[in-house]
Design an enzyme around this catalytic site. Structure first.
Site, short mmCIF file in Angstrom:
data_model
loop_
_atom_site.label_atom_id
_atom_site.label_comp_id
_atom_site.label_asym_id
_atom_site.label_seq_id
_atom_site.Cartn_x
_atom_site.Cartn_y
_atom_site.Cartn_z
N GLU A 222 0.81 -1.22 0.00
CA GLU A 222 0.00 0.00 0.00
C GLU A 222 0.85 1.28 0.00
O GLU A 222 0.84 2.05 0.97
CB GLU A 222 -0.97 -0.03 1.19
CG GLU A 222 -1.93 -1.21 1.09
CD GLU A 222 -3.03 -1.20 2.14
OE1 GLU A 222 -2.95 -0.43 3.10
OE2 GLU A 222 -3.98 -1.99 1.99
N GLU A 325 -4.38 -8.74 -1.48
CA GLU A 325 -4.93 -8.62 -0.12
C GLU A 325 -6.36 -8.12 -0.14
O GLU A 325 -6.73 -7.23 -0.90
CB GLU A 325 -4.08 -7.65 0.72
CG GLU A 325 -4.54 -7.57 2.17
CD GLU A 325 -3.81 -6.49 2.96
OE1 GLU A 325 -2.57 -6.38 2.81
OE2 GLU A 325 -4.47 -5.74 3.70
#
Length: 475
Positions: A222, A325
């Site tokens: 991220e 994810e």
């Protein structure tokens, strides 16, 4: 290219030969308000079909039209999963390993992810080196040897040699960042870019020396999220330059050019912007195996944003896409049996595969009764929870929804064309290397939907139950 053509020819020959034989269809179903949880609940037979009228629901499968190859489906082996796993009785540990990794009694996971150093799903922040050690002389994964490495090794033993593990960092050590903290975002200082690239190699070598092969790695988890937990910001230009100037060449120099390097590893909303910046630069693109993505989009108009995945696949068809994810956030023990948990997985997996994903990785395989442990209170759902007070394992319906894919769509399968004339029948299809055809149909409505399964001029009548997912295996 020659191998790809040979595989396509083999699939064509196998499926063509099968069309001259009587085909059986075995149905496996998970459905709300029933006892069906990935249970075999019937067999169907094809008969000569006909052109359906508009008023007749159908699902049409065309194995002659093939798309991406599947590398695997699985979940993450985090600190939180490992710590929770260590707290349950041995017989429950064995049950969980079989449930996730057995291809006969379980759902046959073949893909895994783990964190490099700490993440939010760790009991606390930790590092593999002493602060200030850019030469990595103090590097040690002793922290992981207590819980995480034993869990990974048990998963490997349960899954067999086909388990592919990729690894992801949440943050470089604090001294390498401009905010001098592993949390709260911050950026990698340019003077430590090479030391940080060396860190990936050191980690992979250390894990492999301990008997844990590493299949791939992502550049950064991220990279556009400033979080209260471990995080680090890379703009698209930053990540491109780090890949082409430090990380890519360092992996090659270390003889690790076969490791699958995954860029982005963040949400679908910015996937095309990131992919276009990196992949339009040949000096960076040559090191990149794939683009990873998550489902935590912040734009409320379209929480899934699958069109960005489809666009990326269309623009860069030679680069793999992999879901790295996803989980349901804001944990509540009272909601462990909410049917919406599984339906979100089914909806995401069907659309992601149809839009070009080659692999799909859930987040934590196991969490405790609080949705953790998590050192910043970011508690979430997992497909399986352990009540560490009683030792009980709680299987949510998400476990079964994922299993409708992972148990039957095996590595090397190819996605094939599928079409339906009803919005209620969400579907995807694959052909495995053995020639078996896997059709997955999900119904999120309150009503049953009767339909015809059509294949090569033949059809079979069946029904999709309310709030259900079914896998139909054609052999």
């Amino acid at each position: 290219m020659l191998q790809t053509k040979s595989l396509l020819l083999a699939i064509t020959l196998v499926t063509s030969a099968a069309f001259g034989q009587q085909k059986t269809i075995t149905v496996y179903t998970t459905a709300a308000n029933t006892q069906l949880r990935l249970n075999e609940n019937g067999k169907l037979n094809f008969s000569p079909g006909r052109q359906p009228f508009e008023t007749e629901p159908f699902v049409l499968v065309d194995p002659a039209a093939t798309f991406q190859s599947i590398v695997g489906i699985g979940g993450a082996l985090t600190d939180a999963s490992a710590e929770t796993f260590a707290k349950i009785p041995k017989e429950k540990q064995q049950e969980l390993m079989k449930a996730y990794y057995s291809t006969t009694t379980g759902i046959g996971y073949t893909l895994a992810r783990t964190n490099i150093m700490s993440c939010d799903f760790s009991s606390g922040s930790y590092s593999y080196i002493q602060e200030g050690d850019a030469a990595l002389k103090t590097f040690s994964v002793a922290h992981d040897e207590q819980y995480k490495i034993p869990l990974i090794k048990q998963a490997m033993a349960a899954a067999g040699p086909g388990l592919k593990l990729f690894v992801s960092p949440w943050s470089p050590p604090a001294f390498m960042k401009d905010n001098n903290s592993v949390t709260g975002g911050g950026k990698l200082k340019p003077e430590f870019a090479q030391a940080w690239a060396n860190f990936y190699v050191k980690f992979i070598r250390t894990y492999e020396a301990k008997g844990i092969p590493v299949w791939g790695l992502s550049v950064q988890n991220e990279p556009m999220a400033k979080q209260k937990w471990e995080s680090c910001i890379y703009s698209a230009d930053d990540e491109r330059d780090f890949i082409k100037n430090q990380l890519g060449p360092t992996l090659v120099k270390a003889g690790m050019q076969d490791k699958k390097l995954i860029a982005w590893d963040h949400n679908r909303d910015l996937i095309y912007q990131r992919a276009s910046t990196i992949l339009h630069d040949p000096a960076a693109a040559k090191y990149v195996w794939g683009i990873g993505f998550h489902w935590y989009e912040t734009w409320t108009g379209d929480p899934m944003m699958f069109h960005n995945v489809a666009l990326t696949h269309a623009a860069f068809p030679n680069t793999n896409l992999i879901f790295t994810e996803g989980c349901k956030e804001k944990f509540s023990f009272d909601s462990l049996h909410a049917w919406s948990l599984g339906e979100r997985y089914g909806y995401s997996m069907i659309n992601d595969f149809n839009d070009g994903a080659a692999g799909w990785t859930d987040w934590n395989i196991l969490l405790d009764e609080n949705g953790g442990p998590n050192h910043v209170g970011n508690f979430c759902f997992a497909p399986v929870h352990a009540d560490t007070r009683t030792g009980e394992l709680i299987y949510t319906n998400a476990f079964y929804y994922i299993g409708h894919f992972s148990k039957f769509v095996r590595p090397g399968a190819k996605r094939i064309a599928i079409s339906t004339n009803r919005v209620a029948l969400q579907s995807t299809a694959f052909v495995n290397k053995d020639g078996s055809i896997v059709v997955i149909v999900m119904n999120t409505t309150d009503r049953p939907v009767s339909y015809q399964l059509m294949l090569k001029g033949q059809s079979a009548a069946t029904e999709s139950l309310p709030h259900s997912i079914a896998t139909l295996i054609i052999k």
